[in-house]
Design an enzyme around this catalytic site. Structure first.
Site, short mmCIF file in Angstrom:
data_model
loop_
_atom_site.label_atom_id
_atom_site.label_comp_id
_atom_site.label_asym_id
_atom_site.label_seq_id
_atom_site.Cartn_x
_atom_site.Cartn_y
_atom_site.Cartn_z
N ASN A 1 -7.72 -6.08 -4.44
CA ASN A 1 -6.37 -6.58 -4.15
C ASN A 1 -6.42 -7.97 -3.54
O ASN A 1 -5.71 -8.28 -2.57
CB ASN A 1 -5.63 -5.61 -3.23
CG ASN A 1 -4.13 -5.62 -3.47
OD1 ASN A 1 -3.62 -6.36 -4.31
ND2 ASN A 1 -3.40 -4.80 -2.73
N HIS B 1 3.71 -1.06 2.47
CA HIS B 1 3.38 0.05 1.57
C HIS B 1 4.35 1.22 1.72
O HIS B 1 4.58 1.95 0.76
CB HIS B 1 1.95 0.54 1.84
CG HIS B 1 0.91 -0.24 1.13
ND1 HIS B 1 0.35 -1.39 1.65
CD2 HIS B 1 0.30 -0.06 -0.07
CE1 HIS B 1 -0.54 -1.87 0.81
NE2 HIS B 1 -0.59 -1.09 -0.25
#
Length: 498
Positions: free
Chosen positions: A322, A358
């Site tokens: 990521n 998230h």
């Protein structure tokens, strides 16, 4: 959400194909949307790129991206429309009031996303409108910072800010095209508006090699997707919640968990590689020239495969996984907290932001807490090894082939086993699920971290005490020797005076 899925186009066909290949229909739509980036790239390069009117380019990207979004999420596409329009009008009316604009833009997008999580989240990782929306949130927040950076003098900007600052805001159509860019709106990657602007203006088109580089990335993505599917068919998530797993021998359990984590990671990596391949093919990702003078097309890379597969530590995973999102957080969150004058607090705040971004699930917070603790522990171990172990025994260890082999085995085993520990909470999300897995493996991650912390701080306490005592003794010896020298220097003078 259910009322909308009933009216999605070709639902019956999608369901039938998805059932035939054994994947959820939402995942199948996601995969089709990612792969659609390749024919769209070919169409753009063949028919649109040669058109001088840039409005046509923006219409193509905005229309294709919005259409693909509707294909996946139906009427829930309105959430992204609201987000883009809000940022556009905030720029229009509050651009010159930078602090107020940034605060409202940031709070609005994060609040909207968190409300979306609140109303849609379940026990699993959901493929709903919130998934592309979290990508859009970062894009709109970053865009807001770039707009306000454009109001500053060049001397006030960092190197990164100079590359992304916008002197003039784009039109509404341009903003839609940037936000809905077909191969970038669904699972990332993040890229600034200046990159999109340079791409549309044809600044990257004269460089060669994008097609070959894109196809290679596609091949890598397809490979990782196949490995992921095969691996997770052997180690499904549900297995680790069963009594059968808890009864497996401890060493086997932690290795099973580690291999499962690898396969779970490949799910994300395959999507990013397939997306990146489409972006490379269309020519958006030009980064400059590599060390051999060849065009480098890794400008939107979200994973460093070589480091991911050859690394030995959790920090290597952080550096290779990521990547694009981590760079965004570094540029727009971590570095902009420089005024705190404390790297630890800034790093903690950046990880906290990632966890909140998230969602609400406790697994996200445990994952980022583990990242912070494990990476910090690794740095302590490295420091201890290089400053204490190697100075004493390095001349013996570095010449031993057996030691080198053992070192490789230990590091790879650590890499596999701790990957399983760190990713468990991220995948299982809910406390009542990930704590079951932690319990099944006897909480070995917590035990390791606690034992190391106890050893490290105890060693440093006694080492510093010993060092201070030794320093005091050395100082006394030095003072005594100085007194002796002084007395010896005085004796000749005394003799002369006699």
């Amino acid at each position: 959400m259910t009322e909308f899925t009933e009216i999605l186009p070709h639902k019956g066909l999608m369901d039938g194909v998805a059932d035939a290949i054994g994947v959820p229909v939402e995942a199948f739509r996601l995969l089709l949307t990612i792969v659609a980036g390749y024919p769209l790239a070919a169409f753009y390069l063949k028919f649109i790129a040669i058109i001088h009117d840039k409005t046509v380019h923006h219409m193509f990207f905005a229309g294709c991206g919005a259409g693909l979004c509707y294909f996946n999420y139906g009427h829930d596409t309105y959430h992204s429309l609201v987000a883009i329009l809000t940022t556009y009008f905030l720029v229009l009316f509050l651009r010159k009031k930078a602090q107020i604009f940034l605060a409202i833009n940031f709070v609005f997008h994060m609040s909207y996303l968190l409300l979306g999580y609140f109303f849609t989240s379940s026990n699993d990782y959901d493929i709903l409108w919130t998934m592309p929306h979290c990508i859009l949130v970062l894009r709109m927040i970053g865009f807001g910072f770039d707009i306000t950076d454009g109001l500053k003098e060049e001397s006030e900007l960092s190197k990164d800010q100079k590359e992304t600052a916008l002197k003039e805001p784009p039109s509404l159509l341009e903003l839609f095209a940037f936000a809905y860019f077909p191969s970038g709106f669904l699972v990332g990657p993040q890229f600034p508006y200046r990159r999109y602007q340079a791409f549309v203006n044809g600044q990257f088109r004269q460089h060669e090699g994008s097609l070959n580089a894109g196809i290679r990335r596609f091949g890598a993505g397809a490979f990782y997707l196949i490995v992921c599917q095969l691996g997770l068919s052997y180690f499904p998530d549900s297995y680790f919640l069963t009594p059968e797993f808890a009864e497996v021998a401890f060493i086997r359990k932690i290795y099973y968990l580690g291999f499962w984590a690898k396969f779970s990671l490949y799910k994300y990596i395959s999507c990013w590689l397939l997306t990146e391949g489409a972006l490379i093919c269309i020519g958006l990702t030009y980064k400059g020239e590599d060390k051999n003078g060849q065009p480098d097309w890794s400008g939107c890379s979200n994973v460093k495969l070589k480091l991911l597969e050859s690394g030995n530590t959790m920090e290597h995973y952080v550096q290779s996984f990521n990547v694009n999102t981590n760079q965004w957080v570094g540029q727009y969150i971590y570095k902009r907290l420089k005024f705190l004058n404390n790297r630890t607090i800034s790093y903690g705040a950046a990880l906290g932001f990632l966890a909140v971004w998230h969602g609400y699930h406790s697994g996200y917070y445990m994952t980022f807490l583990m990242e912070y603790m494990v990476v910090s522990t690794e740095k302590q171990i490295t420091r201890f090894y290089t400053k204490v172990v190697l100075p004493k025994w390095g001349h013996i260890l570095n010449k031993s082939d057996i030691y080198k082999l053992l070192y490789f085995i230990v590091m790879k085993s650590y890499n596999i086993c701790f990957m399983g520990w760190c990713l468990t909470a991220f995948v299982f999300l809910k406390w009542e699920r990930w704590i079951v897995v932690y319990g099944a493996v006897n909480y070995y991650g917590f035990i390791f971290l606690i034992l190391w912390a106890a050893f490290y701080h105890t060693y440093h306490f006694f080492f510093r005490s010993t060092s201070r005592r030794q320093a005091g003794e050395d100082e006394k010896i030095e003072d005594k020797s100085t007194e002796n020298v002084t007395e010896q220097e005085k004796k000749p003078e005394d003799k002369k005076s006699e």
